[in-house]
Design a protein around this motif. Structure first.
Motif, PDB file in Angstrom:
ATOM      1  N   CYS A 199       0.828  -1.208   0.000  1.00 24.56           N
ATOM      2  CA  CYS A 199       0.000   0.000   0.000  1.00 24.56           C
ATOM      3  C   CYS A 199       0.861   1.257   0.000  1.00 24.56           C
ATOM      4  O   CYS A 199       0.583   2.215  -0.721  1.00 24.56           O
ATOM      5  CB  CYS A 199      -0.905   0.031   1.234  1.00 24.56           C
ATOM      6  N   ARG A 200       1.911   1.238   0.787  1.00 22.11           N
ATOM      7  CA  ARG A 200       2.751   2.425   0.975  1.00 22.11           C
ATOM      8  C   ARG A 200       3.527   2.795  -0.286  1.00 22.11           C
ATOM      9  O   ARG A 200       3.481   3.922  -0.739  1.00 22.11           O
ATOM     10  CB  ARG A 200       3.714   2.182   2.144  1.00 22.11           C
ATOM     11  N   ASP A 201       4.266   1.842  -0.851  1.00 20.97           N
ATOM     12  CA  ASP A 201       5.108   2.207  -1.994  1.00 20.97           C
ATOM     13  C   ASP A 201       5.194   1.137  -3.077  1.00 20.97           C
ATOM     14  O   ASP A 201       5.852   1.344  -4.084  1.00 20.97           O
ATOM     15  CB  ASP A 201       6.511   2.597  -1.535  1.00 20.97           C
ATOM     16  N   GLY A 202       4.569   0.011  -2.861  1.00 18.68           N
ATOM     17  CA  GLY A 202       4.557  -1.031  -3.886  1.00 18.68           C
ATOM     18  C   GLY A 202       5.839  -1.832  -3.980  1.00 18.68           C
ATOM     19  O   GLY A 202       5.895  -2.813  -4.704  1.00 18.68           O
ATOM     20  N   ALA A 203       6.882  -1.425  -3.276  1.00 16.47           N
ATOM     21  CA  ALA A 203       8.172  -2.099  -3.378  1.00 16.47           C
ATOM     22  C   ALA A 203       8.241  -3.267  -2.390  1.00 16.47           C
ATOM     23  O   ALA A 203       8.529  -3.086  -1.218  1.00 16.47           O
ATOM     24  CB  ALA A 203       9.303  -1.116  -3.095  1.00 16.47           C
ATOM     25  N   VAL A 204       7.934  -4.441  -2.896  1.00 17.12           N
ATOM     26  CA  VAL A 204       7.993  -5.643  -2.072  1.00 17.12           C
ATOM     27  C   VAL A 204       8.836  -6.660  -2.822  1.00 17.12           C
ATOM     28  O   VAL A 204       8.573  -6.949  -3.995  1.00 17.12           O
ATOM     29  CB  VAL A 204       6.581  -6.216  -1.796  1.00 17.12           C
ATOM     30  N   GLU A 205       9.863  -7.171  -2.157  1.00 13.85           N
ATOM     31  CA  GLU A 205      10.760  -8.138  -2.789  1.00 13.85           C
ATOM     32  C   GLU A 205       9.982  -9.352  -3.284  1.00 13.85           C
ATOM     33  O   GLU A 205       9.117  -9.887  -2.596  1.00 13.85           O
ATOM     34  CB  GLU A 205      11.821  -8.578  -1.783  1.00 13.85           C
ATOM     35  N   GLY A 206      10.286  -9.754  -4.522  1.00 13.26           N
ATOM     36  CA  GLY A 206       9.640 -10.923  -5.096  1.00 13.26           C
ATOM     37  C   GLY A 206       8.300 -10.630  -5.758  1.00 13.26           C
ATOM     38  O   GLY A 206       7.621 -11.542  -6.209  1.00 13.26           O
ATOM     39  N   ARG A 207       7.922  -9.371  -5.811  1.00 15.57           N
ATOM     40  CA  ARG A 207       6.659  -8.978  -6.432  1.00 15.57           C
ATOM     41  C   ARG A 207       6.950  -8.058  -7.621  1.00 15.57           C
ATOM     42  O   ARG A 207       7.977  -7.399  -7.667  1.00 15.57           O
ATOM     43  CB  ARG A 207       5.773  -8.218  -5.433  1.00 15.57           C
ATOM     44  N   PRO A 208       6.010  -7.961  -8.561  1.00 22.76           N
ATOM     45  CA  PRO A 208       6.226  -7.028  -9.659  1.00 22.76           C
ATOM     46  C   PRO A 208       6.228  -5.587  -9.151  1.00 22.76           C
ATOM     47  O   PRO A 208       5.675  -5.292  -8.084  1.00 22.76           O
ATOM     48  CB  PRO A 208       5.025  -7.277 -10.581  1.00 22.76           C
ATOM     49  N   ASP A 209       6.854  -4.694  -9.904  1.00 17.21           N
ATOM     50  CA  ASP A 209       6.866  -3.278  -9.561  1.00 17.21           C
ATOM     51  C   ASP A 209       5.468  -2.721  -9.816  1.00 17.21           C
ATOM     52  O   ASP A 209       4.988  -2.721 -10.950  1.00 17.21           O
ATOM     53  CB  ASP A 209       7.908  -2.537 -10.400  1.00 17.21           C
ATOM     54  N   LEU A 210       4.814  -2.274  -8.776  1.00 19.82           N
ATOM     55  CA  LEU A 210       3.452  -1.767  -8.875  1.00 19.82           C
ATOM     56  C   LEU A 210       3.481  -0.258  -8.620  1.00 19.82           C
ATOM     57  O   LEU A 210       3.422   0.191  -7.484  1.00 19.82           O
ATOM     58  CB  LEU A 210       2.551  -2.482  -7.866  1.00 19.82           C
ATOM     59  N   ALA A 211       3.582   0.507  -9.698  1.00 27.37           N
ATOM     60  CA  ALA A 211       3.830   1.940  -9.593  1.00 27.37           C
ATOM     61  C   ALA A 211       2.628   2.749  -9.104  1.00 27.37           C
ATOM     62  O   ALA A 211       2.789   3.689  -8.350  1.00 27.37           O
ATOM     63  CB  ALA A 211       4.304   2.482 -10.935  1.00 27.37           C
ATOM     64  N   GLY A 212       1.424   2.428  -9.517  1.00 30.74           N
ATOM     65  CA  GLY A 212       0.266   3.242  -9.157  1.00 30.74           C
ATOM     66  C   GLY A 212      -0.589   2.584  -8.089  1.00 30.74           C
ATOM     67  O   GLY A 212      -0.501   1.385  -7.832  1.00 30.74           O
ATOM     68  N   LEU A 213      -1.451   3.393  -7.478  1.00 32.70           N
ATOM     69  CA  LEU A 213      -2.321   2.869  -6.427  1.00 32.70           C
ATOM     70  C   LEU A 213      -3.319   1.850  -6.970  1.00 32.70           C
ATOM     71  O   LEU A 213      -3.604   0.847  -6.322  1.00 32.70           O
ATOM     72  CB  LEU A 213      -3.070   4.011  -5.736  1.00 32.70           C
ATOM     73  N   GLY A 214      -3.863   2.107  -8.165  1.00 25.70           N
ATOM     74  CA  GLY A 214      -4.818   1.170  -8.764  1.00 25.70           C
ATOM     75  C   GLY A 214      -4.215  -0.210  -8.977  1.00 25.70           C
ATOM     76  O   GLY A 214      -4.817  -1.219  -8.565  1.00 25.70           O
TER      77      GLY A 214
END
Length: 128
Positions: free
Chosen positions: A72-87
């Motif tokens: 929720c905070r920044d989308g940066a979670v190891e092992g996950r795709p880069d999720l740039a936007g809130l949607g």
């Protein structure tokens, strides 16, 4: 009167055993595009969780919820795709998965204050 804002939310469920199809609500993720708001609120009652599933470690559930917070905070979670936007982050969090922490069905509503609505949903759906 403040403008009404549309929002979507999912309840986060702790599912210790997929075979039994039982779960405990442990959190809520709320997304409001108009307010650029994506947050999770959660509560883990250790005694209730142990009564529900004696072999499940509450620390495991808290770690999964911390990952949701990071997403929720920044989308940066190891092992996950880069999720740039809130949607896209909300879409990732609301997608079905086969882990101990699973989202329920999506719901929507209207509010003038997304943070207050998140607190209300946590109280009604998790902390009862």
């Amino acid at each position: 009167m403040s403008a009404l804002l549309g929002y979507q939310y999912v309840v986060l469920r702790c599912v210790p055993s997929a075979v039994r199809e039982e779960f405990l609500n442990v959190g809520v993720v709320l997304y409001c595009q108009q307010a650029a708001f994506l947050h999770v609120a959660w509560s883990v009652d250790d005694a209730r969780l142990r009564a529900f599933s004696p072999t499940l470690d509450p620390a495991e559930v808290r770690a999964a919820l911390a990952t949701v917070e990071a997403t929720c905070r920044d989308g940066a979670v190891e092992g996950r795709p880069d999720l740039a936007g809130l949607g896209p982050r909300f879409g990732w969090l609301a997608a079905p998965r086969s882990t101990v922490l699973r989202p329920g069905p999506g719901h929507g509503g209207l509010t003038t204050d997304p943070a207050a609505e998140l607190a209300r949903l946590l109280a009604v759906l998790v902390e009862v």
